[in-house]
Write an enzyme that holds these catalytic residues in place. Structure first.
Site, PDB file in Angstrom:
ATOM      1  N   ALA A 196      33.357  12.187 -12.462  1.00 25.96           N
ATOM      2  CA  ALA A 196      33.435  12.717 -13.805  1.00 25.96           C
ATOM      3  C   ALA A 196      34.572  12.178 -14.785  1.00 25.96           C
ATOM      4  O   ALA A 196      34.704  11.685 -15.492  1.00 25.96           O
ATOM      5  CB  ALA A 196      33.245  14.371 -13.832  1.00 25.96           C
ATOM      6  N   GLY A 198      33.877  14.161  -4.708  1.00 24.62           N
ATOM      7  CA  GLY A 198      33.024  12.710  -5.209  1.00 24.62           C
ATOM      8  C   GLY A 198      32.668  12.968  -6.627  1.00 24.62           C
ATOM      9  O   GLY A 198      32.880  12.218  -7.513  1.00 24.62           O
ATOM     10  N   CYS A 199      31.960  14.151  -6.931  1.00 24.97           N
ATOM     11  CA  CYS A 199      31.681  14.508  -8.341  1.00 24.97           C
ATOM     12  C   CYS A 199      32.816  14.589  -9.355  1.00 24.97           C
ATOM     13  O   CYS A 199      32.632  14.431 -10.406  1.00 24.97           O
ATOM     14  CB  CYS A 199      30.713  15.860  -8.178  1.00 24.97           C
ATOM     15  SG  CYS A 199      29.335  15.643  -7.248  1.00 24.97           S
ATOM     16  N   THR A 200      33.884  15.156  -9.077  1.00 25.06           N
ATOM     17  CA  THR A 200      34.961  15.409  -9.742  1.00 25.06           C
ATOM     18  C   THR A 200      35.453  13.892 -10.038  1.00 25.06           C
ATOM     19  O   THR A 200      35.915  13.622 -11.193  1.00 25.06           O
ATOM     20  CB  THR A 200      36.038  16.369  -9.062  1.00 25.06           C
ATOM     21  OG1 THR A 200      35.690  17.449  -9.059  1.00 25.06           O
ATOM     22  CG2 THR A 200      37.411  16.376  -9.883  1.00 25.06           C
TER      23      THR A 200
END
Length: 176
Positions: free
Chosen positions: A75, A70-72
């Site tokens: 970003a 999710g963080c990738t």
């Protein structure tokens, strides 16, 4: 192995659903000032919220952990939309409690050299009320901060997909 993965995903989903919601700062509150180590295009620099606000609104988004799915994806989405944020006069910085070495890599590989990511200390996480459950991680919470230091928008959701559109809309509303 497939059954194990299914059970693991189900357990994680229940854990996320059972985690207490963040009590993020309200719209209209003064954004706590801070300085931290940050990385842009793989290079370390000192980031100051006060200095960034002198140039225009700041999108300050917290995320749990670099290089997780999710963080990738979040970003990548911010990186793809950076021309729109710049056109609206805003800067973006992502914040997690990852170490600076990890953030240098993340800034190149996933932020695509488009915006910086900074080290969110325990104090910054506490000041912005974004601590995720009983961990040292930050919740997925985005703030739009006006140049006067006031929070004008907050979006807190574990699903990364709304963060870019919600913060961009808030930045655009500021310039009207």
């Amino acid at each position: 192995m497939t059954r194990f993965r299914t059970l693991l995903v189900a357990a994680l989903a229940v854990g996320v659903a059972a985690a207490p919601a963040s009590a993020e700062l309200p719209v209209g509150a003064a954004a706590p000032g801070f300085s931290t180590k940050a990385a842009l295009a793989g290079e370390e620099f000192a980031f100051s919220l006060r200095e960034a606000l002198k140039k225009g609104p700041v999108v300050l988004y917290f995320y749990p952990k670099a290089f997780t799915r999710g963080c990738t994806l979040e970003a990548n989405a911010f990186a793809e939309t950076m021309p729109e944020f710049k056109k609206a006069g805003a800067s973006v910085i992502g914040m997690s409690n990852d170490d600076i070495a990890t953030l240098k890599r993340f800034s190149r590989e996933e932020c695509r050299d488009a915006f910086p990511v900074g080290v969110a200390s325990a104090k910054v996480i506490a000041d912005y009320d974004v601590k995720y459950a009983a961990t040292d991680l930050a919740s997925r919470t985005s703030y739009v901060i006006a140049p006067d230091g006031r929070i004008v928008a907050v979006h807190s959701d574990s699903d990364y997909r709304g963060h870019v559109t919600e913060t961009l809309a808030a930045v655009r509303a500021l310039s009207r």
